[in-house]
Motif scaffolding. Structure first.
Motif, PDB file in Angstrom:
ATOM      1  N   ALA A  25       0.933  -1.051   0.179  1.00 22.90           N
ATOM      2  CA  ALA A  25      -0.051  -0.063  -0.010  1.00 22.90           C
ATOM      3  C   ALA A  25       0.680   1.077   0.123  1.00 22.90           C
ATOM      4  N   LEU A  26       0.776   2.131  -0.856  1.00 24.70           N
ATOM      5  CA  LEU A  26       1.492   3.362  -1.179  1.00 24.70           C
ATOM      6  C   LEU A  26       0.820   4.553  -0.647  1.00 24.70           C
ATOM      7  N   SER A  27       1.418   5.542   0.303  1.00 25.27           N
ATOM      8  CA  SER A  27       0.815   6.779   0.564  1.00 25.27           C
ATOM      9  C   SER A  27       1.875   7.777   0.629  1.00 25.27           C
ATOM     10  N   ARG A  77       3.455   0.223   2.602  1.00 23.41           N
ATOM     11  CA  ARG A  77       3.251  -0.510   3.744  1.00 23.41           C
ATOM     12  C   ARG A  77       2.723  -2.048   3.403  1.00 23.41           C
ATOM     13  N   GLY A  90       5.558  -1.116   7.730  1.00 28.03           N
ATOM     14  CA  GLY A  90       5.559   0.249   7.510  1.00 28.03           C
ATOM     15  C   GLY A  90       7.098   0.939   7.319  1.00 28.03           C
ATOM     16  N   TYR A 113       5.378   6.325   1.578  1.00 26.00           N
ATOM     17  CA  TYR A 113       5.365   5.541   2.646  1.00 26.00           C
ATOM     18  C   TYR A 113       4.600   4.087   2.140  1.00 26.00           C
ATOM     19  N   VAL A 156       2.443  -6.147  10.232  1.00 24.11           N
ATOM     20  CA  VAL A 156       2.572  -4.754   9.406  1.00 24.11           C
ATOM     21  C   VAL A 156       3.868  -4.627   9.416  1.00 24.11           C
TER      22      VAL A 156
END
Lengths: 147, 259
Positions: free
Chosen positions: B186-188, B198, B208, B196, B206
């Motif tokens: 997951a990219l943010s 994850r 991150g 970031y 998890v």
């Protein structure tokens, strides 16, 4: 309730998450991290609004946010106050709290505004806080430009 | 400014800013007035042809053309697999070899410098995305997600040319390669403009990772489903440290899918 009062543990708050802090609509840790220039996490105290149901509260919170922020796409993530506070205390030994911080200016009113305070802004700890909060999300409400 | 500036076919291994500070024969030929080489010739269309007149400075045509080439190609000194920017001192040596005693701190220089940086960053961003896209497994998914993230970031910060750190993207690219990442994260975007990534497995563990510049990261590893007190492990550092952490906590498989 007055400015600075603690939000009760059994109550709930929402956090506005920008589109860049989501992946596939799911809020990620960066949505809940603080920085040196923004050391408190902005929230809205849902029960303070005294509305009939969660949907009505979300609509009212968005109305307030839109009056003061440029909001397009994103999401509102909802948490239980006690769950977040306990998690930060248990896992990071942080004595964080959420306090009522109503905002009233000539341009806007955000009476349910509250802040999560007492969390560090150094990047490793801030990111750990973000992950712990992300793990406590109860509900996610999508925000669209039309909503 | 009757003829358009010419772009020399320098190739990926450019003459600019080589560590020894030498200017190649190509540039020497250019200084004589003629383009050399047999490669494609491109013309910079973004840079106003009458820029020196507009800013009211008498700028030698040679300087204008030379700087245009700088803008167009960027001072690439490495290879495709190992891009490297020259130092400012390297660039100054190269510029002075073309136009000795030119006042490089002029408004003209400033304008061109900003243009060069802007275009160089955009080009390196696109190059990095393309290299990620070519990775087997996660490449296409990650590249599309990064492009989506850049669109969202530009929408949130109108007028900001590059709202996501290029250094962060380059670190993510190397991270994918060096840690043999096969699972799309997951990219943010962090509040600092860093990527970031994850990963989360079915048991609630998890990983991150905030990608900083120059192959440095901030990591958080935690078990969201653990009973009782399961403290997150977090910190910052380079590759050796995160290698140790992923191994010690047995979470490398979240990234590469290996059992």
């Amino acid at each position: 309730m007055a400015k600075g009062d603690l939000v009760p543990r059994e109550d709930h708050v929402s956090v506005y998450c920008k589109a860049t802090s989501l992946d596939n609509g799911i809020p990620q840790a960066p949505a809940f991290t603080v920085t040196e220039t923004n050391q408190e996490l902005s929230t809205n105290w849902i029960e303070f609004l005294g509305v009939a149901n969660r949907e009505a509260a979300i609509v009212e919170i968005l109305r307030c946010l839109r009056s003061k922020l440029r909001i397009r796409r994103g999401a509102l993530a909802v948490f239980n106050v006690g769950s977040v506070i306990d998690s930060l205390q248990a896992h990071l030994a942080l004595r964080a709290w959420i306090e009522h911080d109503p905002e009233h200016t000539d341009r806007y009113h955000d009476p349910s505004h509250a802040v999560l305070a007492g969390i560090p802004f150094d990047i490793p700890t801030a990111n750990a806080v973000g992950e712990l909060i992300a793990a406590r999300i109860l509900e996610t409400h999508p925000v669209t430009p039309e909503a | 400014m009757s003829s358009p500036p010419r772009l020399l076919p320098l190739g990926r291994r450019s003459v600019w800013g080589r560590p020894q500070g030498q200017v190649s024969g190509s540039w020497a030929d250019f200084r004589g007035g003629d383009a050399v080489g047999t490669g494609a010739i491109a013309v910079d269309t973004d840079l106003p042809q009458d820029l020196p007149q507009r800013i009211g400075q008498r700028t030698p045509r040679r300087a204008f053309e030379a700087m245009t080439i700088l803008v167009d190609r960027g001072p690439v000194t490495g290879t495709d697999s190992d891009p490297m920017e020259p130092t400012l001192a390297d660039e100054d040596r190269a510029r002075n070899a073309i136009i000795p005693n030119f006042q490089w701190s002029s408004p003209f220089y400033e304008y061109v410098w900003v243009q060069k940086e802007r275009r160089s960053i955009g080009r390196r961003w696109a190059d990095s995305i393309n290299r990620i896209r070519e990775r087997s497994g996660l490449g296409r998914v990650a590249a599309e997600r990064l492009e989506e993230l850049l669109r969202d970031a530009k929408e949130e910060a109108p007028g900001v040319e590059q709202p996501i750190s290029l250094g962060s993207l380059l670190t993510l690219e190397v991270f994918f390669r060096d840690f043999n990442v096969a699972i799309p994260p997951a990219l943010s975007l962090s509040p600092r403009g860093n990527l970031y990534a994850r990963w989360r497995d079915e048991t609630g563990r998890v990983v991150g990772v905030e990608m900083l510049e120059r192959n440095s990261v901030v990591y958080v590893i935690l078990d969201t489903q653990a009973e009782g007190r399961q403290d997150p492990v977090y910190g910052s550092g380079g590759w050796p440290r995160i290698h140790r952490m992923l191994g010690a906590l047995d979470v490398a498989r979240l990234l590469n899918g290996e059992r």
